[in-house]
Design an enzyme around this catalytic site. Structure first.
Site, PDB file in Angstrom:
ATOM      1  N   GLY A   1       0.881  -1.142   0.000  1.00 42.28           N
ATOM      2  CA  GLY A   1       0.000   0.000   0.000  1.00 42.28           C
ATOM      3  C   GLY A   1       0.930   1.206   0.000  1.00 42.28           C
ATOM      4  O   GLY A   1       2.143   1.057   0.102  1.00 42.28           O
TER       5      GLY A   1
ATOM      6  N   CYS B   1       5.165  -4.777  -2.796  1.00 46.91           N
ATOM      7  CA  CYS B   1       4.616  -3.517  -3.307  1.00 46.91           C
ATOM      8  C   CYS B   1       5.477  -2.329  -2.860  1.00 46.91           C
ATOM      9  O   CYS B   1       6.621  -2.196  -3.276  1.00 46.91           O
ATOM     10  CB  CYS B   1       3.165  -3.389  -2.868  1.00 46.91           C
ATOM     11  SG  CYS B   1       2.233  -2.056  -3.627  1.00 46.91           S
ATOM     12  N   HIS B   2       4.952  -1.441  -2.010  1.00 46.55           N
ATOM     13  CA  HIS B   2       5.700  -0.291  -1.501  1.00 46.55           C
ATOM     14  C   HIS B   2       6.467  -0.619  -0.222  1.00 46.55           C
ATOM     15  O   HIS B   2       7.244   0.201   0.256  1.00 46.55           O
ATOM     16  CB  HIS B   2       4.751   0.886  -1.220  1.00 46.55           C
ATOM     17  CG  HIS B   2       4.229   1.555  -2.454  1.00 46.55           C
ATOM     18  ND1 HIS B   2       3.281   0.982  -3.277  1.00 46.55           N
ATOM     19  CD2 HIS B   2       4.532   2.758  -3.006  1.00 46.55           C
ATOM     20  CE1 HIS B   2       3.014   1.803  -4.273  1.00 46.55           C
ATOM     21  NE2 HIS B   2       3.763   2.885  -4.145  1.00 46.55           N
ATOM     22  N   ALA B   3       6.276  -1.802   0.348  1.00 49.62           N
ATOM     23  CA  ALA B   3       6.935  -2.165   1.610  1.00 49.62           C
ATOM     24  C   ALA B   3       8.457  -2.239   1.511  1.00 49.62           C
ATOM     25  O   ALA B   3       9.129  -2.063   2.533  1.00 49.62           O
ATOM     26  CB  ALA B   3       6.365  -3.464   2.165  1.00 49.62           C
TER      27      ALA B   3
END
Length: 195
Positions: free
Chosen positions: A88, A119-121
């Site tokens: 996210g 993802c954005h992690a």
């Protein structure tokens, strides 16, 4: 290292996580027999839970709520075999400035435990100093951030470098979860902190 049925896995997230990137690994890892706990910073939208961000819903945009088992400050890497960091945009953006989260991520890496980010992690891995010299992937929009932190960025559904697992997006969740299971079964990877 234990079989997945004996494994203990920690998911760390806060409000604004990408819904499927938390709920799918949580469900699939539990279905395979792993004990999975969710930890979050103490300050969240609703005490004892975290809420997904779902930009498809109007006007509220908040999605599913997931119960939290413990505060991040009470979680210890020594108690787990793997750490999962959902993406996210909001979730990892908040977590990457939380020193308690960064310390926990570094502890998992120092103990040779599996660290998985989707993802954005990978932003969190960058802030924790775990990107330099590694092969990684992420959501396309943070490719430059990951590369500027010293990682070799690859456009693949899942990339593993000594037990650090990264994936690009919810479309890669099947490969992401399968690689987490494989890495847990493989065992320890030694201290992976930056030199």
């Amino acid at each position: 290292m234990p079989d997945i049925q004996q494994a203990k896995i920690l998911i760390v997230a806060t409000d604004g996580f990408e819904e499927k990137e938390l709920t799918v690994p949580l469900r699939k890892l539990r279905e395979q027999g792993a004990t999975v706990h969710v930890a979050a910073p103490e300050k969240t939208r609703a005490p004892g839970s975290i809420t997904a961000w779902d930009g498809m819903k109007q006007p509220e945009d908040w999605g599913e709520t997931v119960p939290v088992d413990r505060a991040v400050k009470d979680a210890r890497a020594a108690d787990y075999d793997a750490l999962v960091l959902p993406g996210g945009v909001l979730n990892p953006d908040h977590l990457r400035i939380d020193q308690t989260v960064l310390s926990l991520v570094r502890d998992f890496a120092a103990q040779g435990k599996v660290v998985a980010a989707i993802c954005h992690a990978p932003w969190i891995l960058v802030e924790a100093g775990l990107a330099r010299g590694r092969r990684m992937t992420s959501f396309q929009s943070i490719k430059t951030d990951v590369a500027n932190a010293g990682a070799e960025w690859l456009d693949q559904e899942v990339v593993t470098d000594q037990g650090i697992v990264t994936s690009r997006s919810p479309a890669d969740l099947d490969a992401f979860v399968a690689k987490i299971v494989e890495e847990v079964r493989e065992g320890g990877h030694g201290d992976r902190r930056a030199a």
